[in-house]
Write an enzyme that holds these catalytic residues in place. Structure first.
Site, PDB file in Angstrom:
ATOM      1  N   GLY B  71       0.799  -1.216   0.000  1.00  0.00           N
ATOM      2  CA  GLY B  71       0.000   0.000   0.000  1.00  0.00           C
ATOM      3  C   GLY B  71       0.836   1.272   0.000  1.00  0.00           C
ATOM      4  O   GLY B  71       0.533   2.236  -0.704  1.00  0.00           O
ATOM      5  N   SER B  72       1.899   1.279   0.791  1.00  0.00           N
ATOM      6  CA  SER B  72       2.713   2.503   0.872  1.00  0.00           C
ATOM      7  C   SER B  72       3.365   2.804  -0.463  1.00  0.00           C
ATOM      8  O   SER B  72       3.382   3.956  -0.908  1.00  0.00           O
ATOM      9  CB  SER B  72       3.783   2.364   1.958  1.00  0.00           C
ATOM     10  N   GLN B 179      -7.915  -0.261   3.234  1.00  0.00           N
ATOM     11  CA  GLN B 179      -8.808  -0.834   4.258  1.00  0.00           C
ATOM     12  C   GLN B 179     -10.124  -1.332   3.675  1.00  0.00           C
ATOM     13  O   GLN B 179     -10.893  -1.987   4.375  1.00  0.00           O
ATOM     14  CB  GLN B 179      -9.117   0.226   5.332  1.00  0.00           C
ATOM     15  N   CYS B 324       1.855   7.593  22.721  1.00  0.00           N
ATOM     16  CA  CYS B 324       2.837   6.572  23.047  1.00  0.00           C
ATOM     17  C   CYS B 324       2.895   5.485  22.007  1.00  0.00           C
ATOM     18  O   CYS B 324       3.907   4.825  21.830  1.00  0.00           O
ATOM     19  CB  CYS B 324       2.525   5.955  24.406  1.00  0.00           C
TER      20      CYS B 324
END
Lengths: 126, 391
Positions: B71-72, B179, B324
């Site tokens: 995908g990237s 997605q 985080c």
């Protein structure tokens, strides 16, 4: 990514809770950054006889709070002021670099609670 | 301990049927698809058969399917390729504030190369308003890229409408459908897109393989330079086992789509209803225009990473948009874009289902999560302050 000690203090945090009518309370951090620590101290004759904490934050934030309370319990106020974030991190067998700020926050929370005690007890000698 | 995997938006298990299809292409039919001998020709045959199968699913010509590393890469190629090929026409690109980083960080790179990017904001449900896209179009706009469905909050975007607007203004339209495959029907003719990105590992295929659909006639600069593979447009020896796996996975994922997703959506709804019934828990993303497997909630007064670690200790794999877990100081850009304050965005939790999840999984999560939330809240100074204010 976390050491076993961090996971232990995260899953079974020591001294979690609050002290009613605490002699000193310190809160550091802010919700925007995702970490808030609050320390409660009970002090008798310059010695921290009890300490509790409440923390909003990640695994490292909770573990460093827990470890910091263990490290200052039974210590003098002077000793508590000498607590360093490096010592907290080391006691936890290290923290990932991006989590070192959590140990700093734990150091600052202890100091803020001691300072609050000093403010409320200006005659106290440490 | 029983392990429950509810992080299918991050990646999925490769289905055994897919693995079985792939295996011969590692050890038996291992040829280079560019080789002239029969071992190579066998690999070529498998490659082209896979291309036909993918084209059949997406409703396009096999010549419009380009295999990539995922995908990237597909997103990078679509954006950089269109920007560099259309330098003379213009330098303006429109995208949304909630795209995947593969789009947003590529846009940031293109800004450094002299492009101008408009980031369309979204509403509180994460929806892009097509009218906002139309209003942002300029004479030098060359490309609009809006995702088909959001990876974090599951909101399904009105891409057909946006594609029509793009074409009415003579602008190319790309969609990141990573997605969407296997979750909603994806037909490139119906969408009307010029380019579409997808990635096999999101629908029970292998990692490291994806597709960029490029409509016939769309000019793109090459992204990967080297050999003449993929009709001279994407160099590198084809990942034949991966491509065969992708073709099998996309075929399986899009079979009986409605029936399969009705079951997944019913499980998702139990999660959403059960969790949002807890005090100070909110749903993120649109309630109905939503991927069938996505449940994204914000749990007030606690932090996402702590929640994930506790869930992991209880055998549940999930993800969060907290700072985080995002590797930066800020929580997820998607949660901020829908207007959540930082403190609430830090407490987000994404549970993403696939057809491998069961009713027992959902029951276990619904039984386990409330206790974890209670424990973490009992430790939270934010909760303490809030409860004292309530008194």
């Amino acid at each position: 990514m976390y050491s076993e000690k961090v996971m232990d203090h995260f899953s079974n945090p020591r001294n979690v809770g609050e002290i009613e009518n605490a002699d000193g309370v310190g809160t550091v951090g802010n919700a925007k950054c995702g970490d808030i620590m609050r320390m409660f101290l009970k002090v008798e004759n310059g010695i921290i006889t009890d300490v509790k904490f409440k923390t909003f934050g990640c695994g490292a934030a909770i573990a460093t709070s827990s470890m910091a309370t263990e490290m200052v319990k039974g210590k003098t106020l002077k000793e508590a002021l000498q607590l360093t974030n490096a010592a907290v991190a080391e006691a936890l067998d290290g923290l990932p670099p991006v989590k070192m700020h959590c140990s700093l926050l734990a150091e600052e929370a202890v100091k803020a609670a001691v300072e609050d005690y000093m403010k409320k007890h200006p005659d106290a000698v440490i | 301990m029983n392990r429950i995997y509810m992080d299918n938006a991050a990646t999925t298990a490769v289905s055994p049927a897919v693995v079985e299809k792939m295996l011969p292409y590692f050890t038996e039919c291992y040829g280079n698809a560019s080789s002239i001998h029969s071992t190579g020709r066998d690999a070529r045959k498998a490659l082209e058969e896979a291309r036909r199968r993918v084209a059949a699913v997406l409703n396009c010509s096999p010549n419009e399917i380009y295999f990539t590393s995922g995908g990237s890469e597909s997103d990078n190629w679509a954006l950089k390729g269109a920007a560099f090929a259309n330098r003379k026409k213009g330098k303006h690109i429109i995208t949304s504030a909630v795209e995947h980083h593969a789009i947003l960080h590529t846009c940031e790179y293109l800004e450094k190369q002299g492009c101008e990017i408009t980031y369309i904001p979204v509403d509180a449900d994460g929806l892009v308003n097509p009218a906002d896209v139309e209003a942002a179009i300029r004479p030098d706009t060359i490309l609009i890229s809006i995702m088909a469905a959001n990876n974090e909050i599951g909101t399904i975007e009105p891409i057909e409408e946006i594609a029509a607007i793009a074409h009415a203004h003579g602008v190319l339209f790309h969609t990141d459908a990573v997605q969407a495959i296997g979750a909603i029907p994806v037909d490139v003719q119906k969408i009307g897109c010029d380019m579409l990105s997808l990635s096999a590992h999101k629908f029970h295929g292998p990692k490291g393989v994806g597709v960029l659909y490029i409509r016939k006639g769309v000019r793109l600069e090459n992204f990967m330079h080297g050999g003449a593979q993929e009709r001279g447009r994407r160099a590198a020896t084809e990942n034949v086992p991966g491509i065969v796996g992708l073709a099998e996975a996309i075929t399986l994922a899009t079979e009986n789509l409605e029936e399969k997703n009705a079951r997944i959506a019913a499980l998702r709804d139990q999660l959403i209803d059960g969790l949002t019934a807890l005090p100070y828990v909110r749903l993120n993303g649109h309630r109905t225009k939503r991927l069938p497997g996505n449940c994204n909630i914000s749990v007030q007064f606690i932090e996402g990473e702590a929640l994930l670690l506790r869930l992991d200790l209880a055998g549940i794999a999930a993800s969060s948009g907290s700072a985080c877990t995002s590797g930066s100081l800020d929580p997820s850009h998607v949660l901020l874009a829908i207007g959540l304050p930082h403190a609430i965005a830090h407490g987000s939790l994404r549970l993403s289902l696939s057809d491998t999840n069961t009713q027992e999984d959902v029951d276990y999560v619904l039984n386990t999560l409330p206790g974890i939330i209670e424990t973490l809240r009992s430790m939270s100074p934010l909760y303490q302050d809030f409860m004292e204010e309530q008194k």
